[in-house]
Scaffold this motif. Structure first.
Motif, PDB file in Angstrom:
ATOM      1  N   MET A  85      34.523  39.023  48.346  1.00 61.17           N
ATOM      2  CA  MET A  85      33.783  39.292  47.120  1.00 61.17           C
ATOM      3  C   MET A  85      34.693  39.171  45.905  1.00 61.17           C
ATOM      4  SD  MET A  85      31.511  42.513  48.473  1.00 61.17           S
ATOM      5  CE  MET A  85      30.555  42.666  46.975  1.00 61.17           C
ATOM      6  N   GLU A  86      35.941  39.575  46.048  1.00 58.88           N
ATOM      7  CA  GLU A  86      36.898  39.440  44.949  1.00 58.88           C
ATOM      8  C   GLU A  86      37.209  37.972  44.682  1.00 58.88           C
ATOM      9  OE1 GLU A  86      41.515  40.680  43.937  1.00 58.88           O
ATOM     10  OE2 GLU A  86      40.444  41.677  45.568  1.00 58.88           O
ATOM     11  N   MET A  87      37.321  37.185  45.751  1.00 54.76           N
ATOM     12  CA  MET A  87      37.626  35.769  45.594  1.00 54.76           C
ATOM     13  C   MET A  87      36.521  35.035  44.845  1.00 54.76           C
ATOM     14  SD  MET A  87      38.399  32.967  48.602  1.00 54.76           S
ATOM     15  CE  MET A  87      39.594  34.070  49.356  1.00 54.76           C
ATOM     16  N   GLU A  88      35.285  35.397  45.118  1.00 58.01           N
ATOM     17  CA  GLU A  88      34.170  34.736  44.451  1.00 58.01           C
ATOM     18  C   GLU A  88      34.138  35.002  42.953  1.00 58.01           C
ATOM     19  OE1 GLU A  88      30.704  35.959  46.489  1.00 58.01           O
ATOM     20  OE2 GLU A  88      31.104  34.768  48.292  1.00 58.01           O
ATOM     21  N   GLN A  89      34.835  36.043  42.505  1.00 58.04           N
ATOM     22  CA  GLN A  89      34.890  36.358  41.085  1.00 58.04           C
ATOM     23  C   GLN A  89      36.077  35.695  40.390  1.00 58.04           C
ATOM     24  OE1 GLN A  89      32.625  38.137  39.259  1.00 58.04           O
ATOM     25  NE2 GLN A  89      31.380  38.091  41.119  1.00 58.04           N
ATOM     26  N   VAL A 144      51.621  31.191  34.013  1.00 58.67           N
ATOM     27  CA  VAL A 144      51.435  30.982  35.446  1.00 58.67           C
ATOM     28  C   VAL A 144      50.121  31.625  35.871  1.00 58.67           C
ATOM     29  CG1 VAL A 144      52.364  31.334  37.759  1.00 58.67           C
ATOM     30  CG2 VAL A 144      53.912  30.954  35.849  1.00 58.67           C
ATOM     31  N   LEU A 145      49.358  30.900  36.662  1.00 54.38           N
ATOM     32  CA  LEU A 145      48.126  31.423  37.241  1.00 54.38           C
ATOM     33  C   LEU A 145      48.167  31.170  38.739  1.00 54.38           C
ATOM     34  CD1 LEU A 145      45.229  32.552  37.132  1.00 54.38           C
ATOM     35  CD2 LEU A 145      44.436  30.222  36.683  1.00 54.38           C
ATOM     36  N   ARG A 146      48.174  32.250  39.501  1.00 56.02           N
ATOM     37  CA  ARG A 146      48.160  32.136  40.962  1.00 56.02           C
ATOM     38  C   ARG A 146      46.764  32.506  41.456  1.00 56.02           C
ATOM     39  NH1 ARG A 146      51.385  32.062  45.582  1.00 56.02           N
ATOM     40  NH2 ARG A 146      53.296  31.869  44.353  1.00 56.02           N
ATOM     41  N   LEU A 147      46.148  31.579  42.188  1.00 52.02           N
ATOM     42  CA  LEU A 147      44.796  31.765  42.702  1.00 52.02           C
ATOM     43  C   LEU A 147      44.839  31.824  44.218  1.00 52.02           C
ATOM     44  CD1 LEU A 147      42.924  29.178  40.446  1.00 52.02           C
ATOM     45  CD2 LEU A 147      42.995  31.654  40.148  1.00 52.02           C
ATOM     46  N   ARG A 148      44.316  32.919  44.766  1.00 53.96           N
ATOM     47  CA  ARG A 148      44.245  33.052  46.219  1.00 53.96           C
ATOM     48  C   ARG A 148      42.876  32.563  46.675  1.00 53.96           C
ATOM     49  NH1 ARG A 148      44.238  38.607  49.845  1.00 53.96           N
ATOM     50  NH2 ARG A 148      44.129  37.555  51.874  1.00 53.96           N
ATOM     51  N   MET A 149      42.824  31.300  47.028  1.00 51.26           N
ATOM     52  CA  MET A 149      41.569  30.706  47.491  1.00 51.26           C
ATOM     53  C   MET A 149      41.879  29.469  48.314  1.00 51.26           C
ATOM     54  SD  MET A 149      40.067  28.828  44.050  1.00 51.26           S
ATOM     55  CE  MET A 149      39.937  30.346  43.122  1.00 51.26           C
ATOM     56  N   ASP A 150      40.883  29.017  49.032  1.00 43.90           N
ATOM     57  CA  ASP A 150      41.025  27.798  49.822  1.00 43.90           C
ATOM     58  C   ASP A 150      40.962  26.581  48.907  1.00 43.90           C
ATOM     59  OD1 ASP A 150      40.054  25.505  51.700  1.00 43.90           O
ATOM     60  OD2 ASP A 150      40.614  27.121  53.049  1.00 43.90           O
ATOM     61  N   LEU A 151      41.670  25.523  49.295  1.00 37.34           N
ATOM     62  CA  LEU A 151      41.655  24.307  48.495  1.00 37.34           C
ATOM     63  C   LEU A 151      40.255  23.709  48.406  1.00 37.34           C
ATOM     64  CD1 LEU A 151      44.919  22.474  49.641  1.00 37.34           C
ATOM     65  CD2 LEU A 151      44.594  24.073  47.765  1.00 37.34           C
TER      66      LEU A 151
END
Length: 533
Positions: A98-102, A282-289
């Motif tokens: 749910m956090e990733m979707e935001q 810097v922006l680090r995104l934890r998500m799938d490619l």
């Protein structure tokens, strides 16, 4: 330890100190095998069952009530039915999703192909026979020649095609890479890398330095304009760290960095003490490619509109977690800072990666393809500098240039399965190391490590015996191993040549090159897809 404990209990039982203790033969353990821990469950099985209470799907209470356990759809943990809703409100995997979707620039499945391959062309099991290797070697060699002929066009460039073929297949000696003494800026970068105690001459840092040289020589580290480096599969962000330090040493404009990685890592490079000024954006995104929306990142914002979402949009369940809304807010603020709220856009966007595994390369290229329309409207120059890796993890449904394989092979799906199966052979050890384990029951290297041989003469005598045995069998074994390595390297290069050809013919990149950026002794996965549009 468990066996020793059981033996101790049995000895006490036999001595009469604990008559109620059961023998180890009478104790039945849970039969569930935990794949994550690679061992069986260590709890005792419930009475009348081969599973423990934690793995029982049904259990009956003394009052006759039946308790059922159902798997959580997110974390797969078995949960009692009456506690299922409570578990969903606290499930860490569900909270992370749910956090990733935001997250900014998240769009689920945006980089996946619209249609999957027909059922008859799905990946099939394939096992190569020794008699088939020459056949596959011939087919792949012709396919590579066709790809190079379309990448390097013109009759007068035949010599260049032959030189490029020999270079990417490792059939010629590469020129010695430029030393840091010839590039003062590289020497200064390497000196700054040593601040955190990491030697600059390790294998990974050697590859980073040589990748950096190729990127700088290609003109991708622009001195003017807003530049954004997109590191796919960033891991700890080491490549971005080298790029940031090089940009500062070369006097380039302060670039932005977007790091996309689906798992978390400790000791991230952007937090090291030598990069705060260099990596200020810097922006680090934890998500799938597959879910990273590059189109939204490159789209210029209208004045007064921010990419940050209000905290009211964060789900209630995420708000009550351990500060997830604060972490999300920080990411959104970093995204706003990188893009800016004044309608500015990037002049240069470089998709880079070091050892991007298998289908990750295809997902990265598909994200670049989706952003072509936006980059044209905003006058943004797109480029790629992706070092490929793990070709055995490529996926037929995600591979970008199936059309090329259909033209080069009679059965494209079978050829793809064969090449992904043979690709790991390129990274096998050389036959010179086989002599240490050729004789049955004799391993000189292992025996030496265990200090088995006190007398040096005995060691020399055994070594001579091993090499005498090897002399009779190394020749055919070495020839077979060398053929496997050659075929595996061909398989890797054909898959990468198809990607390079796709960049030219489908995406209209004006300059595409397959560059061997380091020696195979440093890393056998040493090909860089360098392209500029």
């Amino acid at each position: 330890m468990f066996k020793a404990w059981m033996a101790k209990l049995e000895s006490k039982a036999q001595a009469g100190n604990s008559p109620q203790v059961e023998s180890s033969a009478a104790i039945q353990m849970c039969s569930v095998y935990d794949k994550g821990k690679r061992r069986s469950c260590r709890f005792r099985a419930a009475p009348g069952s081969d599973r423990c209470h934690c793995h029982l799907t049904e259990s009956k209470l003394p009052n006759g009530e039946v308790l059922r356990r159902v798997p959580c759809p997110d974390c797969k943990q078995l949960v009692h039915e009456r506690m299922f809703q409570r578990h969903l409100s606290r499930c860490p995997r569900r909270r992370d999703e749910m956090e990733m979707e935001q997250l900014p620039f998240f769009r689920r499945g945006c980089n996946l192909p619209d249609t999957e391959a027909p059922p008859g062309q799905q990946r099939r099991e394939w096992a190569a026979q020794v008699t088939d290797l020459s056949h596959w070697e011939d087919l792949m060699s012709k396919a590579l020649d066709k790809a190079l002929a379309r990448l390097i066009t013109g009759q007068i460039r035949e010599e260049e095609r032959r030189r490029k073929r020999a270079e990417i297949l490792g059939e010629c000696t590469l020129p010695t890479p430029a030393e840091s003494s010839c590039r003062p800026w590289l020497k200064r970068v390497q000196d700054r890398i040593k601040v955190d105690g990491t030697p600059a001459d390790t294998k990974h840092n050697t590859q980073h330095a040589q990748l950096l040289v190729k990127i700088v020589d290609a003109g991708l580290l622009q001195s003017q304009g807003r530049t954004c480096f997109l590191e796919y599969g960033s891991g700890k962000g080491r490549l971005s760290r080298w790029l940031a330090l090089a940009a500062e040493e070369l006097g380039a404009a302060d670039p932005a960095f977007v790091l996309v990685e689906r798992v978390t890592h400790r000791s991230k490079a952007e937090h090291l003490i030598d990069v705060p000024q260099s990596m200020s954006r810097v922006l680090r995104l934890r998500m799938d490619l597959a879910d990273f929306d590059l189109t939204e990142l490159l789209s210029p914002l209208e004045p007064g509109i921010s990419v940050s979402k209000t905290t009211d949009e964060v789900p209630v369940s995420a708000k009550h977690a351990r500060h997830p809304h604060e972490r999300l807010r920080r990411v959104q603020m970093a995204a706003s800072e990188i893009r800016g709220d004044t309608g500015q856009h990037f002049r240069h966007a470089v998709a880079c990666a070091k050892h991007l595994c298998g289908a990750g390369t295809d997902l990265a290229l598909r994200s670049v393809a989706r952003a072509l329309g936006v980059s044209t409207e905003s006058n943004t120059t797109l480029a790629t500098a992706i070092a490929t890796c793990c070709h055995h993890l490529c996926d037929w449904n995600l591979y970008v240039n199936r059309k090329f394989l259909e033209e080069a092979f009679p059965d494209a799906a079978e050829a793809f399965t064969a090449m992904t199966s043979m690709a790991p052979w390129a990274t096998e050890l050389g036959h010179e190391s086989m002599g240490t384990a050729l004789a049955p029951g004799i391993n000189v290297a292992a025996a030496s490590r265990k200090n088995t041989f006190v007398d040096g003469a005995a060691h020399d005598e055994l070594s001579s015996a091993v090499h005498a045995f090897a002399a009779k069998s190394v020749a055919p074994a070495a020839a077979a191993t060398e053929q496997r390595r050659r075929v595996g390297r061909l398989a890797q290069r054909v898959l990468d040549a198809g990607r390079a050809l796709w960049l030219v013919e489908a995406l209209s990149f004006r300059s595409v090159d397959m560059v061997v950026y380091t020696d195979s002794s440093v890393s056998p996965e040493n090909l860089l897809l360098l392209a500029t549009r």
